[in-house]
Design an enzyme around this catalytic site. Structure first.
Site, PDB file in Angstrom:
ATOM      1  N   GLU A 194       0.841  -1.212   0.000  1.00 53.77           N
ATOM      2  CA  GLU A 194       0.000   0.000   0.000  1.00 53.77           C
ATOM      3  C   GLU A 194       0.871   1.257   0.000  1.00 53.77           C
ATOM      4  O   GLU A 194       0.766   2.114   0.881  1.00 53.77           O
ATOM      5  CB  GLU A 194      -0.968  -0.012   1.190  1.00 53.77           C
ATOM      6  CG  GLU A 194      -2.030  -1.087   1.059  1.00 53.77           C
ATOM      7  CD  GLU A 194      -3.176  -0.958   2.075  1.00 53.77           C
ATOM      8  OE1 GLU A 194      -2.933  -0.410   3.168  1.00 53.77           O
ATOM      9  OE2 GLU A 194      -4.281  -1.409   1.770  1.00 53.77           O
ATOM     10  N   GLU A 295      -5.719  -7.016  -1.762  1.00 52.66           N
ATOM     11  CA  GLU A 295      -6.381  -7.154  -0.455  1.00 52.66           C
ATOM     12  C   GLU A 295      -7.842  -6.774  -0.594  1.00 52.66           C
ATOM     13  O   GLU A 295      -8.155  -5.729  -1.166  1.00 52.66           O
ATOM     14  CB  GLU A 295      -5.750  -6.208   0.593  1.00 52.66           C
ATOM     15  CG  GLU A 295      -4.349  -6.528   0.974  1.00 52.66           C
ATOM     16  CD  GLU A 295      -3.800  -5.561   2.039  1.00 52.66           C
ATOM     17  OE1 GLU A 295      -4.602  -4.843   2.666  1.00 52.66           O
ATOM     18  OE2 GLU A 295      -2.573  -5.533   2.208  1.00 52.66           O
TER      19      GLU A 295
END
Ligand code: CA
Length: 665
Positions: A194, A295
């Site tokens: 991320e 995710e």
């Protein structure tokens, strides 16, 4: 924001051995079956589409005493259970040194699965054993890296960009070689987690080159050790469309050689699936990159099971109910979206195996989290991240988004990964029932709804019959006990339905407090304004200090004498015959001689009138009630206020608010 609240009813999970039968098909693959989980087929799903599961915490959980069971109710290696149910890739995060101290015997682990490369190795071996690929997720940090923090590992913190890039390259290479030497089938490697324009302490806002340089060196190491593994760069916040275009363009500009542009997708925060598909599809088209969801997750219940609060709970429901079926439908739709996005290669679920460590109290669980690292962070993480992990450390915040219950038994939703290949169109049933709220006039009748909104197992919406557990004596009690709130239940589609009833003095006027309008609206919604003389300002104004309730009020002001003269009124339609009262409030000043009255017109003629309103100063509201208004149920009825001021010297000013028209018993 989610405005609809649904009662989430946990589906009764049938653990009978008969509910799951693994059949050997002619192609040698298991076929998942379910008697209770509805599954819409994902058309054209390729055989090698990545159906991933992050299982980073499993080793810590097992050390804490957690056991996993298969659908037959037998204890089994969780990696085999995952493989048997259609998962083909295991994802694992890797932190450089997630512990304080350097002497292994005194190492104090930070938790979150204690995921260093050795933990990843243990997980990778078991994934490989059951025929699954491993997706390695390097954070390049000593603990959690996400959009809010991308701290460099302690050992790299003081390095310049060349040293850091070299360290990152060497670390990636050595780590992957460890996995390779052990025969682990690494299929994807994430260079950063991320990242969103930051990595390993470097920020794109200072230097995109530095961030890109680190990524390029990580990708180089991957290519050297696992030439066939896909090199993944991972970002989040796909709802910020321009950010993704920017990341992809910078990576292209700096010629970072990578294969997959991956995104997180949490339905609570990350916009629509359509948007996700668009932003990833655009990158696939423009740069020829593969795309995936690295995710995702969804809750099957809003309840916590480990005495440590969860990220997602009541009130955060999105399109799907917080049920086992809702979780499955959500995952199915994410997979369907990526499967039909250009160059979409897969979806990985985030930590479907992360469940409660099983203690019967917070104290018991805490001891296990601290000792084995099975919570999201231990107190020891304060050594590295004192501001966040070191402060809020504790257990699992996603146990309500796992695919196993708190005792380690699989939820029926785990079968979705297998069922989507064929579909499982079983009889559609009610999965969740929407709460009903009802506002009733104390002096009117209580009309209970006969239908409620339901979400069905196939994700469709229906109105279904409901039977309320409300007796005649309940109704009498509600009518006689004045203003109050009540909660009752009922049965709809075999599930419990809730109804929240508020007994109120019902206001028959709409937009009674002018909150429906934006500032400077001259004719408020539902109202009529007749300006008998031209005022400088005559409109809705938004200012808490000028309002009796809410933010808005109806405002008047003029600079010259004798120019405030208007009527503000509203017609009441569909009013039943009966006795009523009308109340309205005004405040203001510099009125000079005023003539302010409220009125009720029947068929155009003022029949009821309340005189004597004054402008008594700022925030000094004058409220007067016209009582005993008789209405026959058929005539035209209009209520209003007349305001007329000479102005003292110049013009007058003021505000009108809170018009109430209530029935009287
Ligand atoms: Ca929890």
């Amino acid at each position: 924001m989610n405005t609809k609240r649904f009662i989430c009813v946990a589906i009764c999970i049938v653990m009978l051995a008969t509910s799951f039968v693994a059949l050997a098909a002619c192609n040698g693959e298991n076929i998942t079956t379910s008697d209770t989980l509805y599954a819409k087929k994902v058309r054209g799903l390729s055989k090698d589409f990545i159906l991933g599961m992050d299982a980073s915490s499993v080793i810590s959980l097992e050390n804490s005493g957690v056991k996993y069971y298969n659908f037959d109710g037998n204890e089994e290696d969780v990696f085999k259970i995952l493989a048997d149910n259609g998962i083909n890739t295991i994802r694992v995060r890797v932190w450089n040194k997630p512990y304080s101290g350097s002497d292994p015997s005194t190492e104090k682990w930070f938790g979150g699965g204690n995921c260093d490369i050795n933990t990843a190795l243990a997980i990778g071996k078991r994934a490989t054993q059951y025929g699954m690929g491993l997706m390695v997720d390097f954070h390049y940090s000593d603990f959690w890296a996400d959009p809010n923090k991308q701290m460099a590992p302690v050992e790299w913190a003081g390095m310049d960009i060349d040293e850091k890039s070299e360290a990152l390259y060497e670390y990636t290479k050595e780590s992957l070689e460890k996995l390779k030497d052990a025969g682990v089938n690494v299929t994807l490697v994430q260079v950063g987690n991320e990242t969103n324009g930051q990595l390993c302490g470097e920020k794109a806002t200072s230097s995109w080159f530095n961030v890109a340089y680190l990524m390029a060196n990580g990708c180089r190491a991957v290519k050297e050790v696992y030439p066939n593994a896909l090199r993944v760069l991972h970002f989040t916040n796909p709802e910020k469309v321009d950010n993704y275009a920017e990341y992809a363009s910078k990576l292209d500009y700096y010629k970072v050689d990578y294969d997959v542009f991956a995104s997180s997708y949490y339905p609570y925060w990350h916009g629509t699936l359509e948007n996700l598909s668009n932003v990833l599809g655009n990158i696939a088209k423009k740069y020829g990159k593969k795309v995936m969801v690295a995710e995702t997750s969804y809750a099957f219940t809003d309840e916590d099971s480990d005495f440590y609060g969860n990220t997602i709970g009541a009130g955060q429901m999105q399109h799907y109910p917080f049920t086992v079926q809702g979780q499955a439908n959500c995952v199915r739709d994410v997979i369907d979206t990526i499967a039909h996005t250009k160059n979409g290669i897969g979806v990985c679920y985030w930590e479907g195996t992360w469940i409660s460590v099983g203690g019967s109290s917070w104290e018991e669980n805490r001891a296990l989290w601290e000792k084995y690292g099975s919570g999201w962070a231990s107190s020891y993480s304060a050594a590295y991240d004192p501001g966040d992990a070191g402060k809020y450390y504790g257990g699992c915040a996603v146990d309500n988004q796992a695919f196993f219950d708190s005792t380690g038994h699989p939820l029926e939703s785990l079968k979705i990964f297998g069922l989507i290949r064929q579909g499982n169109k079983i009889e559609v049933k009610t999965d969740a029932v929407e709460d009903t709220t009802l506002m009733c006039d104390l002096n009117g009748s209580i009309n209970l709804p006969t239908k409620v909104n339901a979400i069905m197992t196939d994700d469709s919406r229906r109105e279904i019959d409901v039977t309320w557990n409300i007796t005649e004596s309940d109704l009498t009690r509600m009518k006689n006990n004045g203003v109050a709130k009540y909660t009752f239940t009922g049965i709809a589609g075999g599930l419990t339905a809730n109804i929240y009833i508020s007994m109120v003095e019902f206001n028959f006027l709409s937009n009674y407090s002018f909150e429906d309008d934006s500032t400077k609206t001259e004719i408020p919604t539902g109202w009529n304004v007749t300006a008998n003389k031209p005022a400088d300002e005559l409109y809705v104004i938004k200012n808490d200090n000028d309002a009796l309730t809410g933010s808005n009020s109806f405002h008047f002001w003029t600079s010259s004498p004798n120019s405030i003269n208007f009527d503000l009124e509203q017609e009441l339609t569909n009013l039943e015959a009966g006795t009523y009262k009308f109340s309205i409030s005004i405040m203001g000043g510099d009125g000079g001689t005023v003539n302010i009255y409220s009125y009720v017109k029947i068929n155009g003629v003022i029949v009821y009138k309340m005189e004597g309103f004054g402008l008594n100063g700022w925030q000094n509201w004058d409220t007067k009630v016209l009582e005993n208004i008789q209405y026959n149920g058929t005539d035209k009825i209009v209520v209003g206020i007349h305001v007329e001021c000479t102005g003292s010297g110049g013009g007058a000013w003021g505000n009108i608010d809170d018009a109430l028209f209530n029935s009287v018993a």
